[in-house]
Design a protein around this motif. Sequence first.
Motif, short mmCIF file in Angstrom:
data_model
loop_
_atom_site.label_atom_id
_atom_site.label_comp_id
_atom_site.label_asym_id
_atom_site.label_seq_id
_atom_site.Cartn_x
_atom_site.Cartn_y
_atom_site.Cartn_z
N THR A 140 -29.18 1.51 51.69
CA THR A 140 -28.15 0.55 52.10
C THR A 140 -27.56 -0.24 50.94
O THR A 140 -26.48 -0.80 51.05
CB THR A 140 -28.73 -0.45 53.11
OG1 THR A 140 -29.71 -1.28 52.45
CG2 THR A 140 -29.39 0.26 54.27
N GLY A 141 -28.30 -0.31 49.83
CA GLY A 141 -27.86 -1.12 48.70
C GLY A 141 -28.14 -2.60 48.87
O GLY A 141 -27.75 -3.41 48.03
N GLU A 142 -28.83 -2.96 49.96
CA GLU A 142 -29.15 -4.36 50.20
C GLU A 142 -30.34 -4.81 49.35
O GLU A 142 -31.26 -4.03 49.11
CB GLU A 142 -29.48 -4.57 51.69
CG GLU A 142 -28.32 -4.31 52.63
CD GLU A 142 -27.19 -5.31 52.45
OE1 GLU A 142 -27.49 -6.51 52.28
OE2 GLU A 142 -26.02 -4.89 52.45
N ALA A 143 -30.32 -6.09 48.94
CA ALA A 143 -31.46 -6.66 48.22
C ALA A 143 -32.64 -6.80 49.17
O ALA A 143 -32.46 -7.15 50.34
CB ALA A 143 -31.09 -8.01 47.63
N VAL A 144 -33.83 -6.51 48.68
CA VAL A 144 -35.06 -6.64 49.47
C VAL A 144 -35.82 -7.85 48.94
O VAL A 144 -36.28 -7.86 47.79
CB VAL A 144 -35.93 -5.37 49.37
CG1 VAL A 144 -37.23 -5.56 50.14
CG2 VAL A 144 -35.16 -4.16 49.87
N GLY A 145 -35.96 -8.88 49.73
CA GLY A 145 -36.68 -10.07 49.30
C GLY A 145 -35.93 -10.85 48.24
O GLY A 145 -34.75 -10.59 47.93
N SER A 146 -36.62 -11.80 47.66
CA SER A 146 -36.04 -12.66 46.62
C SER A 146 -36.28 -12.05 45.24
O SER A 146 -37.18 -11.22 45.07
CB SER A 146 -36.69 -14.05 46.68
OG SER A 146 -36.48 -14.66 47.93
N PRO A 147 -35.48 -12.46 44.25
CA PRO A 147 -35.71 -11.99 42.88
C PRO A 147 -37.12 -12.36 42.42
O PRO A 147 -37.66 -13.41 42.80
CB PRO A 147 -34.65 -12.73 42.07
CG PRO A 147 -33.60 -13.11 43.05
CD PRO A 147 -34.31 -13.36 44.33
N LEU A 148 -37.72 -11.50 41.61
CA LEU A 148 -39.04 -11.79 41.03
C LEU A 148 -38.81 -12.60 39.77
O LEU A 148 -38.17 -12.14 38.82
CB LEU A 148 -39.78 -10.48 40.72
CG LEU A 148 -39.95 -9.52 41.90
CD1 LEU A 148 -40.67 -8.25 41.46
CD2 LEU A 148 -40.68 -10.19 43.04
#
Length: 296
Positions: free
Chosen positions: A254-262
């Motif tokens: 999907t190209g969606e971000a998963v969770g918050s940035p590390l």
Amino acid sequence: MEKILHANDRVWSVALSPDGKRIACGLSDGTIQVWDMETGEALCAPLQGHTSYVLSVAFSPDGHRIVSGSWDRTVRVWDAKTGEALGSPLQGHTNYVRSVAISPDGKRIVSGSEDKTIRVWDMETGEAFGAPLQGHTSMVLSVTISPDGKRIVSGSEDNTIRVWDMETGKALGTPLEGHDGTVSSVAISPDGKRIVSGSYDKTIRVWDMETGEAFCAPLEGHTGPVWSVAILSDGNRIVSGSYDQTIRVWDAKTGEAVGSPLQGHTSHVLSVAISPDGNRIVSGSYDKTIRVWDAD
């Protein structure tokens, strides 16, 4: 985050052994350090021989060798257990070697350089296979090899990605165009059907290997150049590291971000790698640390 490893200098590149038990990192001081993933202990003295920054490191498929590319314009092969150099440096590039990759059968090394070329070498003899691969109009920053060993993919400062035939050295199709900045990193999905690219334009793109068409809209979220990309072994997630000091995880479909940035690094994230089981992300930074993260 699971652990922080403190390197002797700035970390340009990280690689994981095929069994996921060892981390190799290339440093600004010209050495390579090898760590135990579980304990965080150094497994041997730093590998010494390069005379300038080690910009790229890779493990052979059997885990017995490490290959490195350096600012000193050479490629070196090392015994991964003893840290001993194997043979003489591979020489031929006329500018910095920015990226190295090893074929799935362990027989060939591919290197990309700021001299705008890609070279293919015999792992055993150190001899070059054929002439350099030429076509990029500016420095080559990243190279990778398809899972079947038949194709080389390269990313360049000319803002394009190119696909090459490993045997003939010929370019396949036309360059993949779409990025508005240097293509700093390329990776290939485990099924060999998709190319992932990271760019100074702060985006990640996913391409169809066969058609060269974009798979989805650019992945956007980083606030600085994307320096490194990697794909999980199941092909479902993409990991990226950026000058914005963060690592991001994305859904490959999907190209969606998963969770918050590390977050945790205090300077540019120059390299990311993923454990073979997909459970851990390893990042290397200009802040002289390697960080190990839980991928879940």
